[in-house]
Scaffold this active site. Structure first.
Site, PDB file in Angstrom:
ATOM      1  N   PRO A  45      -1.558  -8.481  -0.833  1.00  0.00           N
ATOM      2  CA  PRO A  45      -0.697  -9.288   0.041  1.00  0.00           C
ATOM      3  C   PRO A  45      -0.989  -9.026   1.518  1.00  0.00           C
ATOM      4  CG  PRO A  45       0.564  -7.509  -1.003  1.00  0.00           C
ATOM      5  CD  PRO A  45      -0.815  -7.484  -1.612  1.00  0.00           C
ATOM      6  N   ASP A  46      -0.800 -10.042   2.353  1.00  0.00           N
ATOM      7  CA  ASP A  46      -0.919  -9.823   3.801  1.00  0.00           C
ATOM      8  C   ASP A  46       0.427  -9.308   4.315  1.00  0.00           C
ATOM      9  OD1 ASP A  46       0.673 -12.073   3.885  1.00  0.00           O
ATOM     10  OD2 ASP A  46      -0.769 -13.351   4.916  1.00  0.00           O
ATOM     11  N   PHE A  47       0.605  -9.226   5.623  1.00  0.00           N
ATOM     12  CA  PHE A  47       1.883  -8.773   6.178  1.00  0.00           C
ATOM     13  C   PHE A  47       2.876  -9.915   6.293  1.00  0.00           C
ATOM     14  CE2 PHE A  47       0.571  -4.861   8.977  1.00  0.00           C
ATOM     15  CZ  PHE A  47       0.523  -4.093   7.835  1.00  0.00           C
ATOM     16  N   ARG A  48       2.404 -11.029   6.906  1.00  0.00           N
ATOM     17  CA  ARG A  48       3.384 -11.947   7.475  1.00  0.00           C
ATOM     18  C   ARG A  48       3.547 -13.290   6.770  1.00  0.00           C
ATOM     19  NH1 ARG A  48       1.006  -9.048  11.467  1.00  0.00           N
ATOM     20  NH2 ARG A  48       2.435  -7.813  12.739  1.00  0.00           N
ATOM     21  N   GLN A 119      -9.573  -6.173  10.623  1.00  0.00           N
ATOM     22  CA  GLN A 119      -8.309  -5.428  10.789  1.00  0.00           C
ATOM     23  C   GLN A 119      -7.891  -4.847   9.446  1.00  0.00           C
ATOM     24  OE1 GLN A 119      -5.494  -7.842  13.544  1.00  0.00           O
ATOM     25  NE2 GLN A 119      -6.954  -9.290  12.717  1.00  0.00           N
ATOM     26  N   ASN A 120      -8.659  -5.167   8.403  1.00  0.00           N
ATOM     27  CA  ASN A 120      -8.258  -4.761   7.064  1.00  0.00           C
ATOM     28  C   ASN A 120      -8.657  -3.328   6.767  1.00  0.00           C
ATOM     29  OD1 ASN A 120      -7.259  -7.273   6.824  1.00  0.00           O
ATOM     30  ND2 ASN A 120      -8.936  -8.085   5.595  1.00  0.00           N
ATOM     31  N   ASP A 122      -8.910  -2.416   3.469  1.00  0.00           N
ATOM     32  CA  ASP A 122      -9.177  -2.459   2.028  1.00  0.00           C
ATOM     33  C   ASP A 122     -10.650  -2.228   1.679  1.00  0.00           C
ATOM     34  OD1 ASP A 122     -10.433  -4.924   2.636  1.00  0.00           O
ATOM     35  OD2 ASP A 122      -8.625  -6.060   2.164  1.00  0.00           O
ATOM     36  N   HIS A 139      -8.775  -0.878  12.115  1.00  0.00           N
ATOM     37  CA  HIS A 139      -7.557  -0.131  11.775  1.00  0.00           C
ATOM     38  C   HIS A 139      -7.829   0.973  10.756  1.00  0.00           C
ATOM     39  CE1 HIS A 139      -5.112  -3.807  13.342  1.00  0.00           C
ATOM     40  NE2 HIS A 139      -5.579  -3.052  14.308  1.00  0.00           N
ATOM     41  N   CYS A 172      -1.006  19.550   4.472  1.00  0.00           N
ATOM     42  CA  CYS A 172      -2.152  20.104   5.205  1.00  0.00           C
ATOM     43  C   CYS A 172      -2.342  21.586   4.860  1.00  0.00           C
ATOM     44  CB  CYS A 172      -1.912  19.934   6.703  1.00  0.00           C
ATOM     45  SG  CYS A 172      -3.142  20.739   7.727  1.00  0.00           S
ATOM     46  N   GLY A 212      -8.183 -15.594   8.586  1.00  0.00           N
ATOM     47  CA  GLY A 212      -7.139 -14.854   7.881  1.00  0.00           C
ATOM     48  C   GLY A 212      -6.366 -13.850   8.710  1.00  0.00           C
ATOM     49  N   SER A 214      -3.088 -13.397  11.795  1.00  0.00           N
ATOM     50  CA  SER A 214      -2.042 -14.013  12.624  1.00  0.00           C
ATOM     51  C   SER A 214      -2.289 -13.711  14.108  1.00  0.00           C
ATOM     52  CB  SER A 214      -0.670 -13.476  12.219  1.00  0.00           C
ATOM     53  OG  SER A 214      -0.626 -12.070  12.425  1.00  0.00           O
ATOM     54  N   GLU A 239      -2.775 -21.159   9.283  1.00  0.00           N
ATOM     55  CA  GLU A 239      -1.964 -21.668  10.399  1.00  0.00           C
ATOM     56  C   GLU A 239      -2.715 -21.443  11.703  1.00  0.00           C
ATOM     57  OE1 GLU A 239       1.481 -19.130  10.792  1.00  0.00           O
ATOM     58  OE2 GLU A 239       0.293 -17.353  10.296  1.00  0.00           O
TER      59      GLU A 239
HETATM   60  P1  CNA Z   1      -0.949 -10.985   8.951  1.00  0.00           P
HETATM   61  O1  CNA Z   1      -0.172 -10.813  10.194  1.00  0.00           O
HETATM   62  O2  CNA Z   1      -0.235 -10.810   7.662  1.00  0.00           O
HETATM   63  O3  CNA Z   1      -1.557 -12.479   9.003  1.00  0.00           O
HETATM   64  C1  CNA Z   1      -2.296 -13.019   7.961  1.00  0.00           C
HETATM   65  C2  CNA Z   1      -2.761 -14.419   8.368  1.00  0.00           C
HETATM   66  O4  CNA Z   1      -3.636 -14.900   7.383  1.00  0.00           O
HETATM   67  C3  CNA Z   1      -1.630 -15.423   8.528  1.00  0.00           C
HETATM   68  O5  CNA Z   1      -1.845 -16.188   9.689  1.00  0.00           O
HETATM   69  C4  CNA Z   1      -1.757 -16.293   7.265  1.00  0.00           C
HETATM   70  O6  CNA Z   1      -1.347 -17.619   7.474  1.00  0.00           O
HETATM   71  C5  CNA Z   1      -3.244 -16.225   7.020  1.00  0.00           C
HETATM   72  N1  CNA Z   1      -3.617 -16.384   5.615  1.00  0.00           N
HETATM   73  C6  CNA Z   1      -3.024 -15.849   4.509  1.00  0.00           C
HETATM   74  N2  CNA Z   1      -3.714 -16.179   3.399  1.00  0.00           N
HETATM   75  C7  CNA Z   1      -4.762 -16.928   3.809  1.00  0.00           C
HETATM   76  C8  CNA Z   1      -5.844 -17.557   3.124  1.00  0.00           C
HETATM   77  N3  CNA Z   1      -5.969 -17.471   1.805  1.00  0.00           N
HETATM   78  N4  CNA Z   1      -6.732 -18.254   3.858  1.00  0.00           N
HETATM   79  C9  CNA Z   1      -6.612 -18.360   5.210  1.00  0.00           C
HETATM   80  N5  CNA Z   1      -5.612 -17.786   5.892  1.00  0.00           N
HETATM   81  C10 CNA Z   1      -4.705 -17.071   5.215  1.00  0.00           C
HETATM   82  O7  CNA Z   1      -2.239 -10.057   8.914  1.00  0.00           O
HETATM   83  P2  CNA Z   1      -3.186  -9.597  10.127  1.00  0.00           P
HETATM   84  O8  CNA Z   1      -4.415  -9.093   9.493  1.00  0.00           O
HETATM   85  O9  CNA Z   1      -3.295 -10.620  11.175  1.00  0.00           O
HETATM   86  O10 CNA Z   1      -2.348  -8.392  10.732  1.00  0.00           O
HETATM   87  C11 CNA Z   1      -2.955  -7.255  11.090  1.00  0.00           C
HETATM   88  C12 CNA Z   1      -2.546  -6.075  10.199  1.00  0.00           C
HETATM   89  C13 CNA Z   1      -2.423  -6.413   8.746  1.00  0.00           C
HETATM   90  C14 CNA Z   1      -3.625  -5.056  10.207  1.00  0.00           C
HETATM   91  O11 CNA Z   1      -3.153  -3.915  10.830  1.00  0.00           O
HETATM   92  C15 CNA Z   1      -4.003  -4.745   8.760  1.00  0.00           C
HETATM   93  O12 CNA Z   1      -4.275  -3.394   8.570  1.00  0.00           O
HETATM   94  C16 CNA Z   1      -2.831  -5.171   7.996  1.00  0.00           C
HETATM   95  N6  CNA Z   1      -3.012  -5.483   6.556  1.00  0.00           N
HETATM   96  C17 CNA Z   1      -4.205  -5.320   5.941  1.00  0.00           C
HETATM   97  C18 CNA Z   1      -4.339  -5.619   4.609  1.00  0.00           C
HETATM   98  C19 CNA Z   1      -5.675  -5.427   3.942  1.00  0.00           C
HETATM   99  O13 CNA Z   1      -6.400  -4.494   4.285  1.00  0.00           O
HETATM  100  N7  CNA Z   1      -6.041  -6.297   3.004  1.00  0.00           N
HETATM  101  C20 CNA Z   1      -3.255  -6.107   3.887  1.00  0.00           C
HETATM  102  C21 CNA Z   1      -2.021  -6.255   4.547  1.00  0.00           C
HETATM  103  C22 CNA Z   1      -1.919  -5.935   5.893  1.00  0.00           C
END
Ligand code: CNA
Length: 295
Positions: A45-48, A119-120, A122, A139, A172, A212, A214, A239
């Site tokens: 899952p993403d964050f937002r 920023q991921n 994973d 990150h 630690c 992908g 925000s 978006e």
């Molecule tokens: P966010 O703020 O959750 O934004 C995600 C964005 O991706 C949003 O604008 C969504 O509309 C868009 N989105 C979601 N699914 C799709 C898709 N299938 N295709 C196209 N667009 C899509 O996440 P950000 O990465 O912008 O925020 C930064 C944080 C999230 C970082 O610090 C990460 O470490 C952190 N994060 C990472 C993971 C991971 O490593 N997979 C998971 C969750 C959060």
């Protein structure tokens, strides 16, 4: 050769324009900026994203605010919410690279990728085959770990075992403080490699591809502002985000745009779908599928 935009009729204009750029021979230093959205199809899952994003699904941890799960001060007092989450989402356990990750690896294979700023946390970009020197994990990552109190290094494999199997924060060996994987929490600075390369990479970039994200988290969300003013900027996202919004004024309500007057191209939707269409236009689909199948 015929420009690609004339080959396929019902493909969105924005995607055709991206294909034209990629086939123009002018893009040899592409900077890709990715966020959690590129891993959503790997079932991380993403964050937002409303409903499915992590921030909407943290109720069971009783957090004072959603970001607390990644907050250094909070972790030092109560590591359990992060430990629970990390034990479920630890990279490499049950997630495979998506089509979008493989596309970035394909750009690298074709010698077109200058850098992937992700920023991921994973590690799916590296698993997909993007060479490690092409990836900046802005990150951090889960491979190594250290103490949140005295910063001493702690064995990464041992940290993984304790978090995933014993579901507790490792202590630690020097000072007894809580250890965590070396991912960047709120309140921590970004890796040196980021600061060392971001200025020169953005100066050299001849195309910026943002997917992908925000663009809500700094300082990475400044990258689109750092590229040269004649560098085309492409956003493949569900978006419209960041200054892709402001630069294009009233047009922003459209789901897809490509204005000759601006250097920005936006296409709204699932990034894997957009990438598939793009690769079909470019004749790269077989290579893309082969790369993805090999991961
Ligand atoms: P966010 O703020 O959750 O934004 C995600 C964005 O991706 C949003 O604008 C969504 O509309 C868009 N989105 C979601 N699914 C799709 C898709 N299938 N295709 C196209 N667009 C899509 O996440 P950000 O990465 O912008 O925020 C930064 C944080 C999230 C970082 O610090 C990460 O470490 C952190 N994060 C990472 C993971 C991971 O490593 N997979 C998971 C969750 C959060």
């Amino acid at each position: 050769p015929k420009p690609i935009r004339s080959i396929l009729g019902n493909v969105p204009q924005a995607i055709k324009s991206v294909a034209d750029l990629l086939s123009s021979n002018k893009c040899k230093n592409i900077v890709v900026l990715t966020g959690a959205g590129v891993s959503c199809n790997a079932r991380i899952p993403d964050f937002r994203t409303p409903g499915t994003g992590l921030y909407d699904n943290l109720q069971k941890y009783n957090l004072p605010f959603p970001e607390a799960v990644f907050d250094l001060g909070f972790y030092r007092n109560n590591p359990d919410p992060f430990v629970q989450l990390a034990s479920e989402l630890w990279p490499g356990l049950r997630h495979s690279p998506t089509i979008t990750h493989s596309f970035i690896a394909l750009l690298a294979k074709k010698g077109m990728l200058l850098r992937n700023y992700t920023q991921n946390i994973d590690m799916l970009d590296v698993l997909a085959g993007v060479p490690e020197d092409k990836v900046i994990e802005c990150h951090g990552h889960f491979r190594t770990s250290s103490c949140t109190n005295c910063s001493s290094a702690f064995d990464g494999e041992e940290c993984k075992r304790i978090i995933v199997e014993e579901k507790r924060a490792p202590a630690c060996k020097q000072c007894g403080g809580f250890v965590k994987p070396d991912i960047v929490f709120f309140g921590e600075s970004l890796p040196l490699k980021y600061h060392r390369l971001v200025k020169q990479d953005t100066k050299m970039a001849d195309l910026l591809l943002v997917m992908g994200t925000s663009l809500m988290v700094g300082p990475v969300n400044m990258i689109p502002e750092m590229v040269r003013s004649n560098c085309p900027r492409i956003l493949l996202n569900r978006e419209l985000v960041g200054t892709f919004l402001r630069r294009n004024g009233p047009r922003t309500r459209r789901k897809s745009y490509d204005t000759n007057a601006h250097r920005d191209i936006f296409h709204s939707g699932d990034c894997d779908d957009s990438i598939r269409t793009l690769c079909a236009l470019l004749g790269w689909e077989t290579e893309l599928d082969e790369l993805n199948a090999s991961t």
